[in-house]
Motif scaffolding. Structure first.
Motif, short mmCIF file in Angstrom:
data_model
loop_
_atom_site.label_atom_id
_atom_site.label_comp_id
_atom_site.label_asym_id
_atom_site.label_seq_id
_atom_site.Cartn_x
_atom_site.Cartn_y
_atom_site.Cartn_z
N SER A 69 35.27 -21.16 1.31
CA SER A 69 36.43 -20.31 1.48
C SER A 69 36.98 -19.83 0.13
O SER A 69 37.24 -20.65 -0.75
CB SER A 69 37.54 -21.07 2.23
N GLN A 70 37.18 -18.52 0.02
CA GLN A 70 37.75 -17.98 -1.21
C GLN A 70 39.26 -18.22 -1.28
O GLN A 70 39.89 -17.92 -2.29
CB GLN A 70 37.44 -16.48 -1.31
N GLN A 71 39.83 -18.75 -0.20
CA GLN A 71 41.25 -19.14 -0.20
C GLN A 71 41.40 -20.66 -0.09
O GLN A 71 42.44 -21.17 0.33
CB GLN A 71 42.00 -18.49 0.97
N ALA A 72 40.39 -21.38 -0.51
CA ALA A 72 40.37 -22.83 -0.32
C ALA A 72 41.49 -23.52 -1.12
O ALA A 72 41.80 -23.11 -2.24
CB ALA A 72 39.02 -23.40 -0.74
N GLU A 73 42.03 -24.58 -0.52
CA GLU A 73 42.99 -25.41 -1.26
C GLU A 73 42.26 -26.39 -2.17
O GLU A 73 42.82 -26.84 -3.17
CB GLU A 73 43.88 -26.16 -0.28
N LEU A 74 41.03 -26.72 -1.79
CA LEU A 74 40.25 -27.68 -2.58
C LEU A 74 38.99 -27.01 -3.12
O LEU A 74 38.26 -26.35 -2.38
CB LEU A 74 39.83 -28.89 -1.72
N MET A 75 38.73 -27.21 -4.40
CA MET A 75 37.52 -26.68 -5.03
C MET A 75 36.70 -27.86 -5.53
O MET A 75 37.22 -28.74 -6.21
CB MET A 75 37.89 -25.75 -6.19
N VAL A 76 35.43 -27.89 -5.15
CA VAL A 76 34.50 -28.93 -5.58
C VAL A 76 33.62 -28.36 -6.68
O VAL A 76 33.01 -27.30 -6.50
CB VAL A 76 33.62 -29.41 -4.40
N ILE A 77 33.57 -29.05 -7.80
CA ILE A 77 32.75 -28.57 -8.93
C ILE A 77 31.75 -29.64 -9.32
O ILE A 77 32.11 -30.76 -9.68
CB ILE A 77 33.63 -28.21 -10.15
N GLY A 78 30.47 -29.29 -9.21
CA GLY A 78 29.40 -30.18 -9.63
C GLY A 78 28.83 -29.74 -10.97
O GLY A 78 29.41 -28.90 -11.68
N GLU A 79 27.68 -30.30 -11.28
CA GLU A 79 27.10 -30.06 -12.61
C GLU A 79 26.24 -28.81 -12.66
O GLU A 79 26.53 -27.88 -13.41
CB GLU A 79 26.27 -31.29 -12.98
N ALA A 80 25.19 -28.77 -11.86
CA ALA A 80 24.23 -27.67 -11.91
C ALA A 80 23.37 -27.73 -10.66
O ALA A 80 23.24 -28.79 -10.04
CB ALA A 80 23.36 -27.77 -13.16
N PRO A 81 22.74 -26.63 -10.29
CA PRO A 81 21.86 -26.67 -9.12
C PRO A 81 20.67 -27.61 -9.34
O PRO A 81 20.17 -27.73 -10.47
CB PRO A 81 21.37 -25.22 -8.98
N GLY A 82 20.24 -28.25 -8.27
CA GLY A 82 19.00 -29.02 -8.30
C GLY A 82 17.89 -28.22 -7.62
O GLY A 82 18.04 -27.01 -7.39
N ALA A 83 16.83 -28.91 -7.28
CA ALA A 83 15.66 -28.20 -6.73
C ALA A 83 15.98 -27.53 -5.40
O ALA A 83 15.59 -26.37 -5.18
CB ALA A 83 14.51 -29.19 -6.57
N ARG A 111 42.79 -36.87 -0.52
CA ARG A 111 43.52 -36.42 0.67
C ARG A 111 45.03 -36.56 0.46
O ARG A 111 45.80 -35.65 0.78
CB ARG A 111 43.10 -37.24 1.90
N GLN A 112 45.44 -37.68 -0.14
CA GLN A 112 46.87 -37.87 -0.43
C GLN A 112 47.39 -36.80 -1.38
O GLN A 112 48.50 -36.28 -1.21
CB GLN A 112 47.11 -39.26 -1.05
N LEU A 113 46.58 -36.46 -2.36
CA LEU A 113 46.99 -35.44 -3.33
C LEU A 113 47.12 -34.08 -2.66
O LEU A 113 48.07 -33.33 -2.92
CB LEU A 113 45.95 -35.39 -4.46
N LEU A 114 46.20 -33.77 -1.78
CA LEU A 114 46.27 -32.49 -1.06
C LEU A 114 47.51 -32.41 -0.19
O LEU A 114 48.19 -31.38 -0.13
CB LEU A 114 45.00 -32.29 -0.21
N VAL A 115 47.82 -33.52 0.47
CA VAL A 115 49.03 -33.55 1.30
C VAL A 115 50.27 -33.40 0.42
O VAL A 115 51.21 -32.65 0.74
CB VAL A 115 49.10 -34.88 2.10
N ALA A 116 50.26 -34.06 -0.74
CA ALA A 116 51.43 -34.02 -1.63
C ALA A 116 51.67 -32.64 -2.22
O ALA A 116 52.80 -32.28 -2.56
CB ALA A 116 51.26 -35.03 -2.75
N THR A 117 50.60 -31.84 -2.34
CA THR A 117 50.75 -30.51 -2.95
C THR A 117 51.06 -29.44 -1.90
O THR A 117 51.21 -28.28 -2.25
CB THR A 117 49.46 -30.09 -3.71
N ASP A 118 51.14 -29.84 -0.64
CA ASP A 118 51.46 -28.87 0.42
C ASP A 118 52.89 -28.35 0.28
O ASP A 118 53.77 -29.05 -0.11
CB ASP A 118 51.30 -29.52 1.80
#
Ligand code: SF4
Length: 256
Positions: free
Chosen positions: A102-116, A249-256
């Motif tokens: 989602s381009q309007q996501a409340e949470l963004m997951v960032i990893g390192e780099a693509p794998g195979a 999850r607690q952090l997401l609730v707290a930032t609502d």
């Protein structure tokens, strides 16, 4: 999320709620996943604290002005990544892996780099590691489609080696622009390389995951947890990852 549904996801993660406990020892790290967001100078100028490794041959690169990236909308940004030759990884990738969700996501997951798997499919966090990430997110009531998922690097390093300083520096403007466009309430970094690079911290992942951080140059809260690929190799740490997800999850609730 109701209790039964959460228990189902936890069973799929091979976690029982009574197993949750705090870490006792540092794990071995897995090998290798609006206004412009301003990242630390050290990231821009000297890159991450990653091990430099040389490529077998010199590959031509084609610098693109970062100003173009800093003002790009989603289609322009994705097209720029797809065609990108800003670092030597363009020559060894099958395709660039932009990001998904989602381009309007409340949470963004960032990893390192693509794998195979990601390199083959053009989507971040697919295959078994992606399935586990989906289960981790579902366990806190977030379907994958409601989250924005990407990596620090958009092209796969050969043999999943650690990213090089020049590659991180070349690719960082894309991530900065993605963060600026999504405007997430919270970011979670999975794996030490992404976390230590974005936070400019040298501590182990075990230490970094115990703190609540802020993405430098922004007010966005940032938490750290294990990369799902590592958890597949070290299932005994899944309980710690579940503890991290509950804090998230607690952090997401707290930032609502
Ligand atoms: S890793 Fe980033 S900077 Fe390097 S070629 Fe891929 S998209 Fe471009």
């Amino acid at each position: 999320m109701d209790q039964a549904r959460q228990e189902l996801y936890l069973r799929e993660m091979e976690i029982s709620s009574w197993q949750v406990r705090m870490p006792a020892a540092d794990p071995v790290e897995p090998p290798s996943a609006a206004a412009p967001v301003v990242l630390p100078e050290a990231v821009k100028d000297s890159g991450a604290k990653t091990k430099a490794q040389s490529l077998p041959e010199v590959v031509p690169v084609e610098p693109q002005p970062t100003a173009d990236i800093d003002t790009a909308d989603w289609p322009v940004l994705e097209a720029a990544v797809t065609a990108c030759k800003r670092c030597a990884l363009h020559s060894s990738r099958s395709r660039a892996v932009f990001g998904v969700g989602s381009q309007q996501a409340e949470l963004m997951v960032i990893g390192e780099a693509p794998g195979a798997d990601e390199d083959a499919q053009g989507e971040p966090f697919v295959g078994r590691a992606g399935q586990l990430l989906n289960e981790m997110l579902s366990a806190i009531g977030l379907p994958r489609q409601q989250v924005y998922i990407t990596n620090m690097l958009k092209s796969r390093p050969p043999n999943n080696r650690n990213p090089q300083e020049a590659e991180i520096k070349a690719c960082m403007p894309y991530l900065q622009r993605q963060i600026a466009l999504v405007k997430p309430k919270v970011i979670i970094c999975v794996g030490r390389v992404a976390a230590s690079t974005l936070l400019e911290r040298d501590e182990s992942l075990s230490q970094l995951r115990l703190e609540q951080h802020q993405l430098p140059g922004t007010s966005i809260p940032l938490r750290v947890t294990y990369h799902p690929a590592y958890l597949l190799r070290s299932p005994s740490d899944k309980a710690k990852a579940w503890a991290d997800m509950k804090l998230l999850r607690q952090l997401l609730v707290a930032t609502d």
